[in-house]
Design a protein around this motif. Structure first.
Motif, PDB file in Angstrom:
ATOM      1  N   LYS A 122     -15.537  -1.363   1.350  1.00 28.81           N
ATOM      2  CA  LYS A 122     -15.078  -2.752   1.274  1.00 28.81           C
ATOM      3  C   LYS A 122     -13.761  -2.849   0.502  1.00 28.81           C
ATOM      4  N   SER A 159     -11.513  -0.466   0.078  1.00 31.07           N
ATOM      5  CA  SER A 159     -10.448   0.146   0.871  1.00 31.07           C
ATOM      6  C   SER A 159      -9.967  -0.794   1.967  1.00 31.07           C
ATOM      7  N   ALA A 160     -10.914  -1.467   2.628  1.00 33.12           N
ATOM      8  CA  ALA A 160     -10.553  -2.410   3.689  1.00 33.12           C
ATOM      9  C   ALA A 160      -9.689  -3.531   3.138  1.00 33.12           C
ATOM     10  N   ARG A 161     -10.042  -4.007   1.959  1.00 33.25           N
ATOM     11  CA  ARG A 161      -9.262  -5.107   1.369  1.00 33.25           C
ATOM     12  C   ARG A 161      -7.884  -4.640   0.972  1.00 33.25           C
ATOM     13  N   ARG A 165      -6.181  -2.239   2.414  1.00 38.01           N
ATOM     14  CA  ARG A 165      -5.398  -2.068   3.637  1.00 38.01           C
ATOM     15  C   ARG A 165      -4.854  -3.389   4.143  1.00 38.01           C
ATOM     16  N   GLN A 166      -5.653  -4.459   3.986  1.00 34.66           N
ATOM     17  CA  GLN A 166      -5.167  -5.787   4.380  1.00 34.66           C
ATOM     18  C   GLN A 166      -3.960  -6.187   3.549  1.00 34.66           C
ATOM     19  N   ALA A 167      -4.022  -5.863   2.268  1.00 35.80           N
ATOM     20  CA  ALA A 167      -2.910  -6.227   1.367  1.00 35.80           C
ATOM     21  C   ALA A 167      -1.678  -5.430   1.716  1.00 35.80           C
TER      22      ALA A 167
END
Length: 454
Positions: free
Chosen positions: A445, A447-449, A451-453
């Motif tokens: 979770k 890491s996903a956040r 990557r969005q940033a």
């Protein structure tokens, strides 16, 4: 309440034409004091005592005019009497299980504080007399057996004064005693910690009673054994399939088992403590025909022994563990448990006081009884290898299984703690291994956040 002062003035000895001609005068605060003696030597000795006390920084009692060390000595009582006074002070406001722990701690340290061991009875006789009689306030007005009375008379004669505990070596000997079991082997860390805490508090009470100038344990460099980490071992927890087999084995083994299947269900599906289930009443159960229900846990009935309760019953009656007396814990329960409880109430009704669970004779469910049923269920439901392991060894393991299931299902730890009746700190300490299992999902979770940033 004693008033102390450090303002002390001591005059020279004067001689007068009286039966005791030598008079010592001094003043504490604004209060004058005097004492007369037959000889000059006696007067000078007392004056030297007072001067020494002022030089050592002792406070003086305004009323008696004496330094604290002398006041303590005058008020001194034996350790045996002080320990009983401490028990009496704690008794009325303590649950039965705490009373037993208090008595156990006092019975452990009291044999240390004796003038000598000449004529001391054997360890088991001492233990029985002190634990079951001397420090059990419920029996103080009962007729004491002759053999017990003989042991207690020995302690009354031999007990050291409480002031003797200012000797650090003596206090340390008591700490060594709480570290050992009756057979001389080392006690569990938790037991040592509890006994040490009670001993410390009994000395604080001695300070309050002005029997000691300070608590000697503060000045002793002694480290209690480190507590064993309280983490739950995953090897003892049944998975949902194994739990279902165990509950079925409870139901199918005997009429007594059928009465207890919903009892064990409450431990597994609601993470209730066995003592909480014993006290569960019908009015605290919401059991709809469909969907989730609700238990309101508000009472616990731990088995402490009839000798320690006010009612004379084996089970104490008290509020939830580590909660205010009137606290209520709301636990949503799944349809599986709702169905078990609805069936149980249809088949057996309730006890006269509204309790959901009762024995075949209408009494409180006993730990020995449900323990036998659980042992038989394990032998029926588990493979030989599982039976020899620690898997579901105790009914309490069902509670641990419930909490671990909630955590592994992704329920927020704060909510799990609330439903289980834990603090969040205890949850993280006891169930650390199950919380760690969520690291990968949490990392994904994060890491996903990130990557969005990016």
């Amino acid at each position: 309440m004693t008033e102390w002062s450090y303002t002390v003035k001591i005059w020279a000895i004067r001689k007068r034409d009286y039966r005791k001609p030598y008079q010592l005068r001094w003043k504490v605060g604004i209060r004058p004091h005097s004492e007369s003696f037959l000889t000059l030597g006696l007067a000078e000795s007392r004056r030297a005592q007072l001067i020494t006390a002022t030089r050592e920084g002792e406070p003086f009692d305004v009323d008696s005019g004496l330094p604290k060390s002398m006041v303590v000595k005058e008020r001194d009582i034996s350790w045996y009497d002080h320990a009983r006074n401490y028990i009496a002070m704690k008794w009325d406001h303590s649950p039965a299980s705490t009373r037993r722990t208090l008595a156990e701690a006092m019975a452990t340290v009291t044999p240390v504080f004796v003038k000598d061991t000449k004529g001391m009875p054997d360890a088991r006789a001492v233990r029985r007399a002190l634990y079951s009689w001397a420090f059990n306030k419920n029996l103080w007005n009962e007729e004491t057996p002759a053999d017990v009375a003989k042991v207690l008379e020995w302690f009354k004669r031999k007990s050291l004064p409480t002031s003797a505990l200012s000797d650090l070596l003596l206090a340390r000997a008591a700490l060594n005693a709480v570290s050992l079991k009756l057979d001389g082997t080392t006690a569990a860390a938790g037991t040592i910690s509890r006994k040490r805490a009670i001993f410390y508090n009994s000395l604080e009470y001695a300070v309050e009673a002005e029997l000691l100038a300070d608590n000697p344990l503060i000045r002793i460099k002694w480290k209690a054994p480190e507590q064993v980490v309280e983490e739950v071992d995953p090897e003892c927890l049944p998975n949902p399939e194994q739990a279902a087999k165990l509950l079925a084995a409870v139901r199918d083994q005997s009429p007594r088992g059928r009465r207890l299947v919903a009892f064990f269900g409450c431990i597994y599906y609601a993470a209730a403590r066995p003592a909480e289930v014993i006290g569960l009443r019908r009015r605290d159960c919401e059991l709809p025909r469909r969907g989730w229900g609700l238990l309101r846990l508000r009472e616990t009935r731990p088995r402490s022994g009839a000798a320690w309760t006010d009612s004379g019953e084996a089970h104490d009656k008290r509020g939830l563990k580590h909660r205010p007396r009137r606290a209520v814990r709301h636990v949503p329960i799944p349809p599986e448990l709702v169905a078990l409880l609805r069936w149980h109430l249809t088949a057996y009704g309730t006890a006269p006081d509204g309790r959901v669970f009762q024995t075949m004779r209408g009494g409180l469910v006993q730990d020995t009884g449900y323990g036998e049923v659980w042992a038989e269920a394990r032998s029926r439901a588990l493979t030989p290898g599982e039976f020899e392991s620690i898997l579901a060894k105790r009914p309490y393991d069902l509670r641990h299984a419930a909490v671990s299931t909630w955590l592994s299902s992704g329920v927020e730890p704060q909510l799990v703690a609330e439903r289980a009746g834990h603090s969040v700190a205890v949850l993280f300490r006891v169930y650390a291994k199950f919380l760690k299992d969520g690291d990968e999902a949490a990392n994904a979770k994060i890491s996903a956040r990130l990557r969005q940033a990016g």
